[in-house]
Each structure stands twice: as C-alpha cells, then as structure tokens.
Scaffold this active site. Structure first.
Site, PDB file in Angstrom:
ATOM      1  N   ASP A   1       1.050  -1.086   0.028  1.00  0.00           N
ATOM      2  CA  ASP A   1       0.329   0.337  -0.374  1.00  0.00           C
ATOM      3  C   ASP A   1       0.699   1.022  -0.673  1.00  0.00           C
ATOM      4  OD1 ASP A   1      -2.239   1.885  -0.038  1.00  0.00           O
ATOM      5  OD2 ASP A   1      -2.955   0.869   2.147  1.00  0.00           O
ATOM      6  N   ASP A   2       0.919   2.145  -1.191  1.00  0.00           N
ATOM      7  CA  ASP A   2       1.403   3.105  -1.299  1.00  0.00           C
ATOM      8  C   ASP A   2       3.149   3.027  -1.338  1.00  0.00           C
ATOM      9  OD1 ASP A   2      -0.766   4.148  -0.448  1.00  0.00           O
ATOM     10  OD2 ASP A   2      -0.148   5.281   1.152  1.00  0.00           O
TER      11      ASP A   2
ATOM     12  N   ARG B   1      -7.148  -1.600  -6.310  1.00  0.00           N
ATOM     13  CA  ARG B   1      -7.816  -2.308  -5.557  1.00  0.00           C
ATOM     14  C   ARG B   1      -9.195  -3.250  -6.632  1.00  0.00           C
ATOM     15  NH1 ARG B   1      -5.155  -2.701  -0.929  1.00  0.00           N
ATOM     16  NH2 ARG B   1      -3.551  -1.094  -0.945  1.00  0.00           N
TER      17      ARG B   1
ATOM     18  N   LYS C   1      -6.064  -5.558   3.291  1.00  0.00           N
ATOM     19  CA  LYS C   1      -6.702  -4.938   3.483  1.00  0.00           C
ATOM     20  C   LYS C   1      -7.611  -4.432   2.547  1.00  0.00           C
ATOM     21  CE  LYS C   1      -6.166   0.159   1.922  1.00  0.00           C
ATOM     22  NZ  LYS C   1      -5.997   1.424   1.952  1.00  0.00           N
TER      23      LYS C   1
ATOM     24  N   HIS D   1     -10.499  -3.276   2.191  1.00  0.00           N
ATOM     25  CA  HIS D   1     -10.877  -1.120   1.020  1.00  0.00           C
ATOM     26  C   HIS D   1     -11.628  -1.729   0.013  1.00  0.00           C
ATOM     27  CE1 HIS D   1      -9.666   3.077   1.285  1.00  0.00           C
ATOM     28  NE2 HIS D   1     -11.008   2.880   1.518  1.00  0.00           N
TER      29      HIS D   1
ATOM     30  N   SER E   1      -8.386   0.970   5.064  1.00  0.00           N
ATOM     31  CA  SER E   1      -6.554   2.097   5.392  1.00  0.00           C
ATOM     32  C   SER E   1      -6.436   2.370   6.700  1.00  0.00           C
ATOM     33  CB  SER E   1      -6.661   3.446   4.429  1.00  0.00           C
ATOM     34  OG  SER E   1      -6.367   3.213   3.088  1.00  0.00           O
TER      35      SER E   1
ATOM     36  N   ASP F   1       0.395  -0.761  -4.454  1.00  0.00           N
ATOM     37  CA  ASP F   1      -1.178  -0.203  -5.388  1.00  0.00           C
ATOM     38  C   ASP F   1      -1.894   0.691  -6.103  1.00  0.00           C
ATOM     39  OD1 ASP F   1      -0.670   1.066  -2.642  1.00  0.00           O
ATOM     40  OD2 ASP F   1      -3.409   0.921  -2.307  1.00  0.00           O
ATOM     41  N   ASN F   2      -0.379   1.754  -5.347  1.00  0.00           N
ATOM     42  CA  ASN F   2      -0.516   3.103  -5.809  1.00  0.00           C
ATOM     43  C   ASN F   2       0.837   3.756  -5.464  1.00  0.00           C
ATOM     44  OD1 ASN F   2      -3.035   4.282  -3.498  1.00  0.00           O
ATOM     45  ND2 ASN F   2      -0.422   4.815  -3.102  1.00  0.00           N
TER      46      ASN F   2
HETATM   47 MG    MG Z   1      -2.791   2.912  -1.282  1.00  0.00          MG
END
Ligand code: MG
Length: 459
Positions: free
Chosen positions: A32-33, A76, A129, A131, A154, A280-281
């Site tokens: 995540d990130d 996602r 996660k 989401h 999150s 994811d980004n």
């Molecule tokens: Mg993210």
C-alpha cells in the site's frame, strides 16, 4: 447470473482438466503506497531488500507496470475485476467506499479474480487490507474468498481522540490512535488492531494458508497495510534501516516476502506457483520522510503522473518465467486475464474488460499485448499512454492540489523521458491527434448503464 456462471465454469473445468494438469497457484503480494523507487532492486540506495532483490534476480522485474488508479480503492477494484473502476463504479472521489461511514462497496455483479478461480476449483484466501466496502455484504468472503484475515480499509481510518491532532499523530504514530478493526471473516477479533505486528502477522497467516492448501490449486491475495501512513513495524525492525522509520517498514515487508517465498520453496511448490509483488499506487510524498519515493518518476500518489500509477513489480515463476528485466507494459488490470488464461477459465462475454493476457510475455513466447494505459482520477480521464507516448488532458502536481486543464495537452515520450520533463506537444501535433482518437474510442466504450452504477452507489 454470476453464481450460475461460476458453477458452469466449475463443471466445464472439471470436464476438461486432467489429473496431472494441475493449474498453477497464484500469489499476489500487494503493498500500500509503496513507491517505484523504494526497493533495492528498483534503485533505492539505502533500503535493504535482499529477499525482493533475490526474487527479482530469479524472476522478472517489470519496469513499466501500472495500476488502475492512483489511490487505494479504485486501484484495488481494477486489480480484482480486470475492469477500469469507472466501469464498476468504484471510482468516485466522494465518500462512498473510502471511509468507515460510507455505505458502498464492490457491486455483486462484478466478478473478482477469486470468484473466477473458484469456479475452476481453486482454494481462495485473502490476507490484509480489502478497502472495497466494509459492510458485511461487501467483504472479501462475499466476493469469492473462502477466508479472510485482515482490515476492511486503510490503517489511518477510524481515528479516535486519543492522539494529537492533525499530522502529529501520523508523524509519531501509536496504534491506539486508530480504532481499525481486525477481522477474521465476519468476526472482529481485535480493535484497535495492534498495527505494530500487522506485517508479521499477515505473513504468518499467508504461510498458514499455503500450508493448508498445498495439495490443491490456490489463489492467495496478500494485501499489506504498509507502508501506508501511519507507519508501524515490529520490535525487531525498529531503527534497523539506514533509511530510517520508512526504511524499517520496507525491510519488514521484505522479510515477509522472504517468509512467503521460503514457504513456497520448502513445500516443493516453486515451479507451480506464480508470485507477483507490486503496489496499489505511488508513494505518499506529502508525508516527507514518512512517505516513499517514486525514484526517477514524476510526482506520486493521487496524481496521474508516472509516480502515481507506475509501480515496482516483480513476477516470479521458477522454471517458467525466464529471469529478465521486462520493459513491455503491463498492469494490475491484466492479472485476472492472465490467471484465467493459465487456469483455463473462460471469462463471461457480457461485459467490457480492460485487461489483457500477459501469460505469453511471462513465459517468453511473445510480447505483452498491452499497448495503452488510461489514467483516471475518479471518473475523469486525465491522461493516456499509447505505445511510448503519454498525453495529459489534465494534471495535478500532487495529491489534493487543484487540477490544471491543459488546453493543448502535454505530450511526453515515456521511454526517452520517464520523468515527464520535456513536453513535446508543439513538435508532434500529429501524435496529439492520434492519441485523441485513442481516447475517444476508449470513452465510447463507457456504457451509460455502467456509469449509472455510480449513481446507485451514491445513495
Ligand atoms: Mg494505497
């Protein structure tokens, strides 16, 4: 309709597959990130990622791999469904799925990777996660996963009043400041989640799943909560990294990847298991040292520059995926198609998909069929890539900043200029026109009925 399709798939699959044709297992490790520049094997000078570096050396390091959106939920949704979030409705910037007080989620009409593979006899497990909607009807085991251990959204949500206000709680985080629930399927087993041990516990749970299902085909989706702020790591990783707190978090993720790969190797599953590691980004740059790095790419999370949507990706399949650096484009949108192709699953023809089958490129038998990438913020097309060219209709310099609408679109040659520094629009009006035509052909495929899903979910 969807359930009927799944049963039909299972019947067809049982009729065609031979006992010794066991299809491969799939493991997706989704951070995540995590930024493009945050791993040793993607050029970070001081974050030590020996397990990921080894995974990349034994497998394929994809350098032009994209997500479906520059923020968590739509990204996602794209991965799970093989469809741009503008089709599933999980694309609005409104408070629909993103926050604990919202009431939306992934529509039941969507077919997830887990549902598609379940129809072919796969055991399906999720750790981490989700989401894609936190209400009971939207949780992972309602979307094809046999089991789920993790958090519904999150790790910075459900914030309480115990910590300092504003960013201070994020810059000196204590897990008690957030009431994030930890689930085992429907049951909340811990609240607040002790996030200090969450990366370790996700890894342990993933290994338990592999052990429990090593005799049958399985799909494991391991969606880490880290390194999304607030950052946490277990005691063993405190002050361990030369990069500081953020580096500690990545090094614990790296150790977790090592644990999962060791489990695959030691159970004799290496040659029949594809492991894909990605994010994811892009990195949340606004948090300074507590956020990651996009390396040489421009901007980060929340933007449609490369740093927001191009992610560090490794594909590992010993004996089948030849070790190499792959510069062909690929995307998380392609995983559904790729897995279904490898598992001999037919996808339904009643909807538009945005993915392509990467299995030929993974096996080394042909190029990636992906030639374009569409960069959305919410339900607005900001930019597109076609071949090496990328054109921006709109852009934001950073997450949350005001958008600029470009009267003359910006144009970059991504293979010469991955940092998007030199606008070539004036030099190549012909390419601008060609890319506009690609954009028009794409937007013509957005059916009104699919857009209506957005309105339904707003209610
Ligand atoms: Mg993210």
């Amino acid at each position: 309709m969807k359930k009927l399709w799944m049963w039909l798939g299972l019947l067809l699959w049982c009729g065609t597959i031979q006992a010794d044709d066991r299809p491969p297992n799939f493991i997706v490790i989704f951070c995540d990130d995590l930024g493009y520049g945050d791993l040793g094997c993607f050029g970070h000078p001081t974050i030590a990622t020996p397990h990921l570096d080894q995974m990349a050396a034994e497998g394929q390091r994809w350098t032009q791999f994209y997500v479906a959106a520059p923020v968590c939920t739509p990204s996602r949704a794209g991965l799970m469904t093989g469809r741009l979030p503008v089709r599933s409705g999980l694309c609005s910037p409104k408070r629909r799925v993103l926050f604990p007080d919202s009431a939306g989620g992934l529509p039941d009409s969507e077919i997830t990777i887990a549902e598609a593979l379940k129809g072919a006899g796969y055991a399906t497990g999720m750790v981490g996660k989700w989401h894609l909607g936190h209400l009971p009807q939207f949780l992972p085991h309602r979307h094809g996963f046999d089991q789920w251990f993790g958090v519904p959204y999150s790790n910075d949500m459900d914030r309480n009043q115990k910590g300092p206000k504003g960013w201070d709680a994020l810059l000196d985080p204590k897990y008690e400041y957030w009431d994030v629930p930890l689930h085992r399927n429907d049951e909340v087993i811990e609240q607040p989640t002790d996030q200090r041990t969450i990366t370790r516990r996700y890894g342990d749970e993933a290994v338990r799943f592999i052990d429990a299902h090593k005799e049958e085909p399985f799909f494991l989706y391991l969606a880490h909560s880290m390194p999304h702020v607030p950052l946490f790591r277990s005691d063993r990783f405190i002050d361990r990294s030369q990069r500081g707190f953020y580096g500690d978090v990545i090094e614990e993720l790296d150790a977790s990847v090592g644990k999962v790969l060791d489990a695959v190797r030691s159970r004799g599953l290496s040659e029949n298991t594809i492991v894909i590691f990605t994010s994811d980004n892009g990195p949340w740059l606004e948090y300074g040292d507590m956020g990651g790095s996009a390396g040489l790419l421009r901007a980060g999370k929340g933007t449609t520059f490369e740093g927001g949507m191009r992610v560090p990706t490794i594909i590992w399949w010993p004996g089948t995926a030849k070790p190499e650096v792959v510069t062909d484009p690929g995307a998380t949108l392609d995983l559904l198609h790729t897995f279904c192709s490898l598992a001999s699953v037919q996808l339904p023809t009643d909807r538009i998909y945005d993915g392509s089958d990467l299995s030929g490129r993974i096996r080394g038998t042909g190029p990636s069929p992906r030639n374009s990438v569409f960069y959305y913020r919410g339900d607005v097309l900001y930019a597109l890539r076609s071949g090496p060219w990328k054109m921006h209709f709109r852009s934001r310099p950073r997450s949350g900043a005001k958008e600029t609408i470009h009267k003359t679109p910006l144009l970059y040659h991504l293979e010469h200029d991955p940092s998007e520094k030199k606008d070539l629009a004036k030099k190549h009006p012909d390419i601008i026109e060609r890319l506009k035509a690609v954009a028009e052909a794409h937007t013509a495929t957005l059916k009104p009925v699919e857009n209506q899903m957005i309105k339904v979910l707003h209610e």
